[in-house]
Design a protein around this motif. Structure first.
Motif, short mmCIF file in Angstrom:
data_model
loop_
_atom_site.label_atom_id
_atom_site.label_comp_id
_atom_site.label_asym_id
_atom_site.label_seq_id
_atom_site.Cartn_x
_atom_site.Cartn_y
_atom_site.Cartn_z
N THR A 24 1.88 -0.28 -24.97
CA THR A 24 0.86 -0.66 -25.77
C THR A 24 1.11 -0.26 -27.36
OG1 THR A 24 -0.62 0.73 -25.13
CG2 THR A 24 -0.69 -1.40 -24.30
N SER A 25 1.53 1.10 -27.27
CA SER A 25 1.87 1.60 -28.57
C SER A 25 2.95 1.04 -29.35
CB SER A 25 2.10 3.10 -28.35
OG SER A 25 1.11 3.74 -27.83
N ILE A 26 4.09 0.75 -28.60
CA ILE A 26 5.08 -0.21 -29.36
C ILE A 26 4.50 -1.35 -29.95
CG2 ILE A 26 7.23 -1.39 -28.90
CD1 ILE A 26 7.77 0.84 -26.70
N SER A 141 -3.21 7.73 -30.04
CA SER A 141 -2.70 7.63 -31.66
C SER A 141 -1.42 7.88 -31.72
CB SER A 141 -3.90 8.38 -32.37
OG SER A 141 -3.76 9.78 -32.15
N PHE A 142 -0.90 8.84 -30.90
CA PHE A 142 0.55 9.40 -31.36
C PHE A 142 1.66 8.43 -31.24
CE2 PHE A 142 4.22 11.63 -30.01
CZ PHE A 142 4.53 12.39 -30.83
N PHE A 143 1.71 7.94 -30.17
CA PHE A 143 2.82 6.82 -30.03
C PHE A 143 2.80 5.73 -31.04
CE2 PHE A 143 2.88 8.82 -25.57
CZ PHE A 143 4.11 8.99 -25.45
N PRO A 144 2.02 5.05 -31.32
CA PRO A 144 1.65 4.27 -32.34
C PRO A 144 2.28 4.68 -33.74
CG PRO A 144 -0.09 3.97 -31.22
CD PRO A 144 0.32 5.15 -30.65
N THR A 145 1.73 6.27 -33.99
CA THR A 145 2.03 6.56 -35.25
C THR A 145 3.57 6.96 -35.27
OG1 THR A 145 -0.09 7.84 -35.41
CG2 THR A 145 1.42 8.64 -36.52
N ILE A 147 6.22 5.72 -33.59
CA ILE A 147 6.96 4.35 -33.77
C ILE A 147 6.89 3.91 -35.26
CG2 ILE A 147 7.22 2.05 -32.95
CD1 ILE A 147 5.97 2.99 -30.46
N THR A 148 5.65 4.00 -35.87
CA THR A 148 5.41 3.49 -37.16
C THR A 148 6.24 4.31 -38.11
OG1 THR A 148 3.15 2.46 -36.54
CG2 THR A 148 3.54 2.81 -38.85
#
Length: 614
Positions: A24-26, A141-145, A147-148
């Motif tokens: 989902t973070s991706i 929050s970490f994985f979305p951050t 990847i972004t």
């Protein structure tokens, strides 16, 4: 971060949630990155149409719809990831808490002798809360951050390599400045946690002993001591916060300078015609997307420091040495999907492997000390035959209760051997040893809950008829029946709603219900008045019939009915014999009888040193 990685490894069965959060973070990162591209394309289209070109309303409509789809997908994926993160965090909390509790249950009695109960509880709440709160935030929050940030740097490099270099420079600079901050912060956090644990421990202890506090008028001194802990916490927090935020000014100020350079490059390159207006809008949005997580890193690092300190406290307990042959271990995870279904009762153990003809209890040259440099028992050797009633007599602190603690395996002897029905208890599972022994302590030690729940502690799953029968034998049924809800009456924490005698009769009934072959009475009737003692003593006589009994007596009348008496003096066995034999031997028991017969104040004072009354 190694401690946090160890926490995640501890709950490896949560990998489906970890994987779901990553996926989902991706999705969140990709949909977030789509938005600046769509807006940049729309900006160029609008500029073109203002200049007399462009494709009219249709392309703008499609771009708006694309923006709507990207934002809707982002909303759904963000909340799905949040749901997975919240669920994972609570499951992780359940696993860590269950394993912490299991570990505490497996630790030897000696561990608890050196700990405040409230401090143990406070450490559980603080350490696990800090770890799970950080990991929940980290998961959400970490994985979305991450990847972004990677995508932003890559896209920026496509447009301008100096821009990408400045963006990349942010992260090692911030990490280095944070590392300079962390060591001192962690030291101060340890000092603060020590004070908080001490305050929490004393708080719980005072609440549990509030009658004593009030009767000795110690409210003010207890409050002052409690406030003293928090004054030191506040002073440490002030120093800690001053250090942290002073360094944060340096960290964030450095970032502000770098972002100044980034904006200058974007503005200058656009003015030179290298970037279109749409390109400039795209890059400014990407920079904003990179700026937000960087500015949040102070909060993330702050939370991670709390979590690292909390995990250190957690693993300090988890790494403690359990008692040999502990009844539980911290290996298995709790059942998290069982609903309200009660846990299955454990399978009964096979019969105790008694050695034919062996004594029920045998102490063989046993020595023991609570501290390594001070023994309280020296070379203790005696046997108790099956069905025999034996009393232990000594001065107060002479080692009677210590012998019971050793028999139960609460402590291990420093030397010698303790056998139960011919089996060395050091080689047997402690659960099996303790199943063979029923105990009534001087302190009734009841739990909050109902009368029935406390009785059934001796035999889980006992029927209502069995509970009532045991209560009747202990002469408890009469007063229980008068309670508001009978056996379903709540008795409060530690049985606070019952009198001392009532609590003791419940404890006696609990031991009767367990129906173990060996019975230990550790001054079991000492809390009873004369009438209650007579009632309970009748039940105890019935319970002791054809049962091996080891008795720490409070009254000489109890001692006189036993088969043998063992007297202890200075941590050694002084005499062993029948009441009649010891009455004529001139030893401790004969002295007690003489003191009882005397009515002088000096005799009564001497008698009190043996915790014995007539």
């Amino acid at each position: 971060m190694g401690a946090l990685v160890r926490v995640l490894r501890t709950a490896g069965e949560l990998w489906p949630w970890y994987l779901g959060i990553i996926l989902t973070s991706i999705g969140v990162a990709l949909t977030s990155l789509a938005t600046p591209f769509i807006i940049a394309r729309a900006t160029d289209e609008v500029v073109a149409q203002i200049g007399g070109g462009g494709g009219g309303l249709a392309p703008l409509l499609w771009l708006a719809l694309a923006l709507l789809v990207a934002e809707l997908l982002n909303t759904v994926l963000t909340n799905l990831g949040g749901y997975l993160g919240d669920t994972m965090a609570m499951r992780l909390r359940a696993i860590l808490s269950s394993r912490y509790f299991a570990k505490l249950l497996s630790l030897p009695q000696r561990y608890f002798d050196n700990q405040l109960t409230g401090a143990v509880i406070n450490r559980l709440q603080r350490s696990i809360s800090e770890v799970t709160q950080f990991l929940q935030m980290f998961a959400n929050s970490f994985f979305p951050t991450l990847i972004t940030v990677i995508a932003v740097v890559a896209i920026s490099a496509f447009y301008s390599w100096p821009l990408a270099v400045l963006l990349v420079l942010i992260y090692p600079l911030f990490t280095w400045l944070t590392a300079l901050t962390s060591k001192r912060w962690q030291r101060l956090e340890a000092v603060k946690n020590t004070e908080l644990d001490a305050a929490g421990g004393r708080f719980a202890e005072v609440v549990g002993q509030i009658k004593v506090v009030k009767s000795f008028v110690r409210e003010r001194s207890e409050l002052d001591a409690f406030d003293g802990h928090y004054r030191r916490v506040v002073a440490t927090t002030t120093e800690q916060s001053r250090w942290w935020h002073s360094m944060d000014i340096l960290r964030r100020g450095s970032l502000n300078v770098i972002f100044f350079g980034i904006y200058l490059i974007v503005f200058a390159r656009t003015a030179q015609g290298a970037f279109s207006i749409g390109d400039m809008v795209l890059l400014l949005q990407l920079v904003a997307m990179a700026r937000t997580p960087v500015m949040m890193m102070s909060f993330l690092v702050d939370s991670s420091q709390h979590a690292i300190a909390g995990s250190a406290s957690y693993f300090e307990v988890m790494d403690a040495e359990p008692e040999p042959h502990a009844a539980v271990s911290a290996v298995a995870s709790p059942r998290l999907d069982g609903g309200d279904e009660p846990p299955a009762e454990p399978e009964p153990s096979p019969a105790w492997p008694a050695v034919p003809g062996a004594p029920a209890i045998a102490f063989r040259d046993v020595s023991f000390g609570y501290d390594a440099d001070e023994e309280v028992l020296h070379g203790i050797s005696f046997e108790v035959g099956r069905g025999e009633k034996v009393a232990l007599v000594s001065e107060s602190g002479g080692g009677k209760t210590t012998l019971v603690n050793l028999l139960l395996g609460l402590y291990r002897p420093d030397a010698g051997e303790i056998d139960l029905a011919g089996v060395d208890t050091a080689e047997a599972p402690l659960a099996d040893v303790r199943r063979e022994i029923g105990v009534v302590f001087q302190d009734a030690s009841l739990f909050s809950g109902t009368v029935a729940e406390n009785l059934s502690y001796g035999r889980p799953g006992a029927s209502a008829g069995e509970l009532e029968a045991a209560a009747s034998r202990a002469h408890a049924h009469e007063f229980v029946a008068r309670l508001g809800q009978g056996y379903d009456t709540l008795i409060g924490e530690r049985g606070v709603r019952l009198s001392g005698g009532q609590k003791q009769r419940i404890a006696v009934a609990r031991a009767m219900l367990k129906d173990a072959p060996v019975l230990v009475l550790d001054e079991a009737t000492s809390a009873l008045d004369s009438r209650s003692e007579r009632l309970v003593q009748a039940g105890l006589e019935d319970l002791m019939a054809d049962r091996t009994s080891l008795i720490i007596a409070h009254r000489l009348s109890t001692i006189s009915s036993v088969d043998r008496i063992i007297t202890l003096k200075d941590g050694r066995i002084d005499e062993i014999g029948t009441p009649d034999e010891l009455a004529a031997s001139g030893g401790i028991y004969a002295e007690l009888l003489a003191l009882q017969a005397s009515s002088t104040r000096r005799s009564r004072k001497k008698l009190a040193t043996y915790d014995i009354t007539g």
